[in-house]
Design an enzyme around this catalytic site. Structure first.
Site, PDB file in Angstrom:
ATOM      1  N   LYS A  63       6.466   6.078  10.783  1.00  0.00           N
ATOM      2  CA  LYS A  63       6.971   6.961   9.726  1.00  0.00           C
ATOM      3  C   LYS A  63       7.555   8.187  10.401  1.00  0.00           C
ATOM      4  CE  LYS A  63       4.169   9.536   6.935  1.00  0.00           C
ATOM      5  NZ  LYS A  63       4.586  10.908   7.288  1.00  0.00           N
ATOM      6  N   ASP A  97       2.721   7.921  12.551  1.00  0.00           N
ATOM      7  CA  ASP A  97       3.732   8.980  12.478  1.00  0.00           C
ATOM      8  C   ASP A  97       4.382   9.245  13.825  1.00  0.00           C
ATOM      9  OD1 ASP A  97       4.163   9.931   9.914  1.00  0.00           O
ATOM     10  OD2 ASP A  97       2.519  11.386   9.989  1.00  0.00           O
ATOM     11  N   GLU A 143       7.087  13.870  -0.796  1.00  0.00           N
ATOM     12  CA  GLU A 143       5.944  14.793  -0.824  1.00  0.00           C
ATOM     13  C   GLU A 143       6.292  16.061  -1.590  1.00  0.00           C
ATOM     14  OE1 GLU A 143       3.831  15.401   2.843  1.00  0.00           O
ATOM     15  OE2 GLU A 143       2.645  17.043   1.999  1.00  0.00           O
ATOM     16  N   ASP A 151       0.276  12.382  11.281  1.00  0.00           N
ATOM     17  CA  ASP A 151       0.112  13.520  12.198  1.00  0.00           C
ATOM     18  C   ASP A 151      -0.721  14.617  11.535  1.00  0.00           C
ATOM     19  OD1 ASP A 151       2.001  14.432  10.414  1.00  0.00           O
ATOM     20  OD2 ASP A 151       3.513  14.959  11.922  1.00  0.00           O
ATOM     21  N   GLU A 172       9.523  12.111   9.527  1.00  0.00           N
ATOM     22  CA  GLU A 172      10.014  13.117   8.593  1.00  0.00           C
ATOM     23  C   GLU A 172      11.466  13.431   8.937  1.00  0.00           C
ATOM     24  OE1 GLU A 172       7.509  16.598   8.576  1.00  0.00           O
ATOM     25  OE2 GLU A 172       5.696  15.374   8.500  1.00  0.00           O
TER      26      GLU A 172
END
Ligand code: KIV
Length: 269
Positions: free
Chosen positions: A121, A91, A186, A52, A123
């Site tokens: 993926k 994402d 990250e 993203d 977050e």
């Protein structure tokens, strides 16, 4: 992953697990379109990520928050067609992992069906464990993303190094327990990233997280020196693509202005 056997066939998430077991580093790079997907795949990377981050890199926004599922599907479908061998991750854009397990499964399934990618993926913290477990249960591979979560940039107070050991260990452990096939770390101090990598059975893919992760991911535009601004300290640029493009377009403009383009041989009779 450069095994002779693996050279020609498409990779799967089982190859990521095998890479962790054998200690072979995993490579992942972003791509948002046909040329970048094709070239990343030809370069032999293991994973291509339609991140993203396209909201920042392609659309020039300040954050990734504006990326929509329609945009992720548009770019994900192009990249998935371009890539033959690597695993393509797309994402899940904000805030779809926060709207309940059902909505997250529906969104992940839509991405898989409409793009042809192999995995998504997302977050999240340990609070998203049930969401990861639900998507995995639906047969959709999930890569988790912990540490600096750009979708939570305002909550985290900016793009900063994440140092909360207990929280990071809990987030990565929860992702592994939920069945994630890997976890992006990250902006995590390298010692802490090494500790997390040793503590969980799934591969860690670092970005600004040091050498001891099981793999590395970079934004392609940073890697090839094409980013216009916001280049993080942990990036190494392997080319000056921005300079090459600037020189080429400037030379062409000057040739147009001085009537040197097109030449006789470039003119149609
Ligand atoms: O969106 C993205 O490109 C990412 C990578 C930076 C890991 O999440």
């Amino acid at each position: 992953m450069q095994d002779q056997d693996n050279e020609s066939r498409s990779l799967t998430i089982r190859d990521l697990a095998r890479a962790k077991q054998s200690g072979r580093p995993i490579s992942m790079v972003t791509a948002y379109d046909w040329w970048s997907g094709s070239l990343a795949d030809s370069a032999g990377v293991d994973c291509v990520l339609v991140g993203d981050s396209l909201a920042m890199v392609v659309a020039g926004r300040e954050t990734t928050l504006s990326a929509t599922i329609e945009q992720m599907i548009y770019h994900g479908e192009i990249v998935s067609r371009a890539v033959q061998r690597a695993i393509v991750f797309v994402d899940l854009p904000f805030p779809l992992q926060h709207l309940g397990v059902g909505k997250a499964i529906e969104s992940a399934a839509r991405i898989l069906q409409e793009t042809g990618c192999q995995a998504i993926k997302l977050e999240g913290t340990s609070g998203q464990q049930d969401v990861i477990a639900g998507i995995v249960e639906a047969g959709i591979p999930v890569m988790a993303h912990v540490g600096l979560r750009p979708q939570a940039v305002h909550q985290l107070g900016g793009y900063r190094i994440q140092r909360d050991r207990e929280q990071l260990l809990a987030d990565a452990t929860a992702a592994a327990a939920a069945g994630a096939c890997g976890v992006v770390l990250e902006c995590v101090p390298s010692k802490l990233a090494a500790e997390i990598t040793a503590a969980i059975e799934i591969p860690t893919i670092g970005i600004g997280a040091g050498l001891d992760c099981d793999g590395q991911v970079l934004v392609l535009h940073d890697l090839i020196g094409l980013s216009i601004d916001r280049i993080p300290r942990f990036v190494r640029s392997y080319a000056d693509t921005k300079g090459t493009i600037l020189d080429a377009v400037t030379s062409w403009r000057q040739d147009v202005e001085s009537k040197k383009f097109p030449a006789e041989s470039e003119t149609l009779a």
